[in-house]
Design a protein around this motif. Structure first.
Motif, PDB file in Angstrom:
ATOM      1  N   ASP A  83      46.836  45.741  29.071  1.00 12.98           N
ATOM      2  CA  ASP A  83      47.669  46.012  30.251  1.00 12.98           C
ATOM      3  C   ASP A  83      47.707  47.505  30.593  1.00 12.98           C
ATOM      4  OD1 ASP A  83      49.226  46.776  28.077  1.00 12.98           O
ATOM      5  OD2 ASP A  83      51.067  45.830  28.793  1.00 12.98           O
ATOM      6  N   GLN A  84      47.297  48.356  29.651  1.00 17.01           N
ATOM      7  CA  GLN A  84      47.256  49.796  29.931  1.00 17.01           C
ATOM      8  C   GLN A  84      45.831  50.284  30.210  1.00 17.01           C
ATOM      9  OE1 GLN A  84      50.086  51.528  30.322  1.00 17.01           O
ATOM     10  NE2 GLN A  84      51.037  49.527  29.993  1.00 17.01           N
ATOM     11  N   SER A  85      44.897  49.351  30.311  1.00 15.61           N
ATOM     12  CA  SER A  85      43.487  49.756  30.454  1.00 15.61           C
ATOM     13  C   SER A  85      43.213  50.352  31.824  1.00 15.61           C
ATOM     14  CB  SER A  85      42.567  48.550  30.234  1.00 15.61           C
ATOM     15  OG  SER A  85      42.782  47.584  31.248  1.00 15.61           O
ATOM     16  N   HIS A  86      42.228  51.214  31.876  1.00 18.79           N
ATOM     17  CA  HIS A  86      41.838  51.813  33.152  1.00 18.79           C
ATOM     18  C   HIS A  86      41.387  50.737  34.127  1.00 18.79           C
ATOM     19  CE1 HIS A  86      39.677  54.296  36.104  1.00 18.79           C
ATOM     20  NE2 HIS A  86      40.443  55.277  35.692  1.00 18.79           N
ATOM     21  N   ILE A  87      40.644  49.751  33.625  1.00 17.88           N
ATOM     22  CA  ILE A  87      40.130  48.695  34.512  1.00 17.88           C
ATOM     23  C   ILE A  87      41.288  47.998  35.207  1.00 17.88           C
ATOM     24  CG2 ILE A  87      38.881  46.480  34.599  1.00 17.88           C
ATOM     25  CD1 ILE A  87      37.141  47.433  32.307  1.00 17.88           C
ATOM     26  N   PHE A  88      42.377  47.759  34.485  1.00 19.68           N
ATOM     27  CA  PHE A  88      43.519  47.061  35.074  1.00 19.68           C
ATOM     28  C   PHE A  88      44.398  48.003  35.902  1.00 19.68           C
ATOM     29  CE2 PHE A  88      47.879  45.307  34.876  1.00 19.68           C
ATOM     30  CZ  PHE A  88      47.643  44.170  35.621  1.00 19.68           C
ATOM     31  N   GLN A  89      44.610  49.221  35.373  1.00 22.10           N
ATOM     32  CA  GLN A  89      45.579  50.129  36.004  1.00 22.10           C
ATOM     33  C   GLN A  89      45.030  50.875  37.210  1.00 22.10           C
ATOM     34  OE1 GLN A  89      48.809  51.032  35.236  1.00 22.10           O
ATOM     35  NE2 GLN A  89      49.086  49.673  33.495  1.00 22.10           N
ATOM     36  N   TYR A  90      43.755  51.258  37.135  1.00 22.65           N
ATOM     37  CA  TYR A  90      43.281  52.287  38.077  1.00 22.65           C
ATOM     38  C   TYR A  90      42.013  51.917  38.841  1.00 22.65           C
ATOM     39  CZ  TYR A  90      46.403  55.432  35.421  1.00 22.65           C
ATOM     40  OH  TYR A  90      47.465  56.029  34.825  1.00 22.65           O
ATOM     41  N   GLU A  91      41.583  50.680  38.793  1.00 25.58           N
ATOM     42  CA  GLU A  91      40.328  50.370  39.477  1.00 25.58           C
ATOM     43  C   GLU A  91      40.547  49.433  40.666  1.00 25.58           C
ATOM     44  OE1 GLU A  91      37.136  49.784  36.581  1.00 25.58           O
ATOM     45  OE2 GLU A  91      37.774  51.605  35.528  1.00 25.58           O
ATOM     46  N   LEU A  92      41.776  49.434  41.164  1.00 20.38           N
ATOM     47  CA  LEU A  92      42.127  48.740  42.412  1.00 20.38           C
ATOM     48  C   LEU A  92      41.787  47.262  42.396  1.00 20.38           C
ATOM     49  CD1 LEU A  92      40.940  51.682  44.642  1.00 20.38           C
ATOM     50  CD2 LEU A  92      43.296  50.970  44.328  1.00 20.38           C
ATOM     51  N   GLY A  93      41.803  46.671  41.195  1.00 15.67           N
ATOM     52  CA  GLY A  93      41.545  45.237  41.094  1.00 15.67           C
ATOM     53  C   GLY A  93      40.096  44.872  41.399  1.00 15.67           C
ATOM     54  N   GLY A  94      39.194  45.838  41.268  1.00 11.14           N
ATOM     55  CA  GLY A  94      37.783  45.592  41.611  1.00 11.14           C
ATOM     56  C   GLY A  94      37.191  44.401  40.867  1.00 11.14           C
ATOM     57  N   ALA A  95      37.561  44.239  39.601  1.00  8.01           N
ATOM     58  CA  ALA A  95      36.997  43.128  38.819  1.00  8.01           C
ATOM     59  C   ALA A  95      37.385  41.797  39.467  1.00  8.01           C
ATOM     60  CB  ALA A  95      37.493  43.195  37.377  1.00  8.01           C
ATOM     61  N   ALA A  96      38.660  41.691  39.887  1.00  8.89           N
ATOM     62  CA  ALA A  96      39.122  40.451  40.530  1.00  8.89           C
ATOM     63  C   ALA A  96      38.530  40.309  41.933  1.00  8.89           C
ATOM     64  CB  ALA A  96      40.650  40.440  40.589  1.00  8.89           C
ATOM     65  N   ARG A  97      38.548  41.418  42.675  1.00 11.62           N
ATOM     66  CA  ARG A  97      38.144  41.338  44.089  1.00 11.62           C
ATOM     67  C   ARG A  97      36.635  41.199  44.246  1.00 11.62           C
ATOM     68  NH1 ARG A  97      41.103  46.513  46.485  1.00 11.62           N
ATOM     69  NH2 ARG A  97      40.127  45.848  48.416  1.00 11.62           N
ATOM     70  N   LEU A  98      35.900  41.921  43.432  1.00 12.38           N
ATOM     71  CA  LEU A  98      34.453  41.996  43.673  1.00 12.38           C
ATOM     72  C   LEU A  98      33.638  41.168  42.686  1.00 12.38           C
ATOM     73  CD1 LEU A  98      34.515  45.806  44.469  1.00 12.38           C
ATOM     74  CD2 LEU A  98      34.362  43.928  46.104  1.00 12.38           C
ATOM     75  N   ALA A  99      34.162  40.970  41.467  1.00 15.53           N
ATOM     76  CA  ALA A  99      33.451  40.103  40.528  1.00 15.53           C
ATOM     77  C   ALA A  99      34.068  38.704  40.541  1.00 15.53           C
ATOM     78  CB  ALA A  99      33.482  40.689  39.115  1.00 15.53           C
ATOM     79  N   GLY A 100      35.233  38.550  41.156  1.00 15.43           N
ATOM     80  CA  GLY A 100      35.856  37.224  41.306  1.00 15.43           C
ATOM     81  C   GLY A 100      36.367  36.646  40.005  1.00 15.43           C
ATOM     82  N   VAL A 101      36.753  37.500  39.070  1.00 12.08           N
ATOM     83  CA  VAL A 101      37.250  36.991  37.785  1.00 12.08           C
ATOM     84  C   VAL A 101      38.773  37.048  37.731  1.00 12.08           C
ATOM     85  CG1 VAL A 101      35.169  37.627  36.499  1.00 12.08           C
ATOM     86  CG2 VAL A 101      37.065  39.270  36.651  1.00 12.08           C
ATOM     87  N   ILE A 102      39.324  36.247  36.843  1.00  9.96           N
ATOM     88  CA  ILE A 102      40.757  36.319  36.570  1.00  9.96           C
ATOM     89  C   ILE A 102      40.939  37.421  35.535  1.00  9.96           C
ATOM     90  CG2 ILE A 102      42.714  35.073  35.554  1.00  9.96           C
ATOM     91  CD1 ILE A 102      41.273  32.494  36.476  1.00  9.96           C
ATOM     92  N   THR A 103      41.816  38.381  35.833  1.00 10.63           N
ATOM     93  CA  THR A 103      42.039  39.457  34.864  1.00 10.63           C
ATOM     94  C   THR A 103      43.339  39.162  34.125  1.00 10.63           C
ATOM     95  OG1 THR A 103      43.047  40.745  36.653  1.00 10.63           O
ATOM     96  CG2 THR A 103      40.772  41.249  36.112  1.00 10.63           C
ATOM     97  N   ARG A 104      43.206  38.796  32.873  1.00 14.62           N
ATOM     98  CA  ARG A 104      44.381  38.417  32.083  1.00 14.62           C
ATOM     99  C   ARG A 104      44.700  39.543  31.109  1.00 14.62           C
ATOM    100  NH1 ARG A 104      45.049  32.766  28.997  1.00 14.62           N
ATOM    101  NH2 ARG A 104      47.220  32.996  28.340  1.00 14.62           N
ATOM    102  N   THR A 105      45.887  40.124  31.281  1.00 15.27           N
ATOM    103  CA  THR A 105      46.212  41.284  30.457  1.00 15.27           C
ATOM    104  C   THR A 105      46.942  40.896  29.176  1.00 15.27           C
ATOM    105  OG1 THR A 105      48.212  41.578  31.766  1.00 15.27           O
ATOM    106  CG2 THR A 105      46.320  42.933  32.362  1.00 15.27           C
ATOM    107  N   LEU A 106      46.647  41.648  28.135  1.00 11.23           N
ATOM    108  CA  LEU A 106      47.351  41.539  26.856  1.00 11.23           C
ATOM    109  C   LEU A 106      47.973  42.908  26.600  1.00 11.23           C
ATOM    110  CD1 LEU A 106      44.465  39.774  24.874  1.00 11.23           C
ATOM    111  CD2 LEU A 106      46.397  38.686  26.032  1.00 11.23           C
TER     112      LEU A 106
END
Ligand code: TLP
Length: 345
Positions: A83-106
């Protein structure tokens, strides 16, 4: 103010004259055709240093992470990440928006690690109703966890847990060379069991731009297609890659100086009584504000010629880098002390 001491990030570092010289004289070609000898040399060197088969030069750390997610997954898959990762915090949801994945934080623990029990409990097998958890993303050093260098046994435990659950592991190693320096091991050891690792040339390594994504030959082949899709295929880019090659040769061994400077900065801040800094393992100082308001402090630091950034409520971050000497740290502390003294009066 004569010289501003810029501790906002290691991204603010500027290329040295010697690095600029290497850039000016770089041999170049069209890299989309695979013709740029300097890019090819950088990719070969990066693969060697991270202990992977192949590598891909990319414009930024953010694009490197996104390409990794795109390459390891298909739309609809799930990725697990801190939940503190750069991918989750600072990449504007690119993984969800552009790769279409569910981002599940721990929950990230303060040392940047994740609980393997939580990973086991969260991991899902693909079936008619559920997406499959296909990728675990970890970060080392961990930016929001104060530049923590994840212990090697934790890295091994995380990777073996993910693999046993059928997940690949991507390491956001934007500052993995800082981790290697702090743990006194080669980066290939830090990244050993990770399926892919990206690292930034434009942070502690002092380049103006660029990151490298490393992994197996097959992975990098698909990653290259994903880079092209995102518009990240560049042409005579050896002119930038030359900076990366220069940095890997000249700017890795000196990272421990940044770590010593960060430790000194944290010690000095602690003595002032208004801040509670971490004990930095690498080049990132995060300090909780225990007296006054963080935004007021940042303004008074800036007025005194020291730049830092806010890093969550009542917390600031100060980062040492190649353009910050020991003398600069002394001077920054002197200026900060002045600002604190002025408020105390
Ligand atoms: N981090 C920047 C900001 O975006 C917060 C900084 O100043 O620290 N992974 C990690 C762990 C990072 O810290 C960063 C940049 C990136 C990826 C992204 O790299 P770039 O900025 O090249 O896209």
């Amino acid at each position: 103010m004569t010289n501003v001491i810029d501790l906002r990030s290691d991204t603010v570092s500027k290329p040295s004259d010697a690095m600029r010289q290497a850039m000016a004289t770089a041999e170049v070609g069209d890299d989309v055709f695979g013709d740029d000898p300097t890019v090819n040399r950088l990719e070969a060197r990066a693969a060697e240093m991270t202990g992977k088969e192949a590598a891909l030069y990319v414009p930024s750390g953010t694009m490197g992470n996104l390409i990794a997610v795109l390459t390891h997954t298909k739309p609809g898959d799930e990725i697990l990440l801190g939940d503190q990762s750069h991918i989750f915090q600072y990449e504007l949801g690119g993984a969800a928006r552009l790769a279409g994945v569910i981002t599940r934080t721990l929950t990230n623990r303060p040392d940047g690690t994740l609980d393997t029990g939580e990973i086991r409990a969260a991991a899902r097998t693909e079936n008619l109703h559920s997406p499959g958890s296909k990728l675990l993303c970890i970060e080392n050093t961990h930016n929001r966890c104060g530049g923590a260098a994840l212990p090697l046994d934790a890295m091994d435990e995380l990777t073996s847990t993910a693999h046993s659950l059928g997940m690949a592991v991507h390491l956001d190693g934007a500052r993995v060379f800082n981790s290697g320096a702090a743990l006194n091991v080669p980066v290939s050891r830090v990244a050993r069991h990770c399926d892919s690792v990206s690292f930034c040339l434009s942070k502690g390594l002092g380049c103006p731009v660029g990151s490298v994504l490393c992994g197996s030959k097959q992975f990098i082949e698909s990653a290259r297609r994903n880079r092209k899709m995102l518009g990240g295929g560049m042409r005579q880019v050896g002119i930038l890659a030359a900076a990366g090659l220069f940095a890997l040769e000249h700017n890795v061994a000196r990272l421990s100086e940044d770590h010593a400077n960060a430790a000194m900065l944290a010690d000095g801040l602690r003595e002032l009584g208004a801040f509670r800094p971490n004990t930095p393992q690498t080049n990132i100082v995060v300090a909780d504000v225990i007296r006054g308001d963080v935004d007021d402090w940042l303004r008074s630091f800036a007025a005194a010629g020291v730049l830092a950034v806010g890093f969550g409520p009542q917390r600031m971050r100060l980062v040492t880098h190649i353009n910050i000497s020991r003398t600069d740290v002394d001077e920054a502390l002197r200026r900060i002390q002045g600002a604190v003294g002025a408020v105390a009066v």
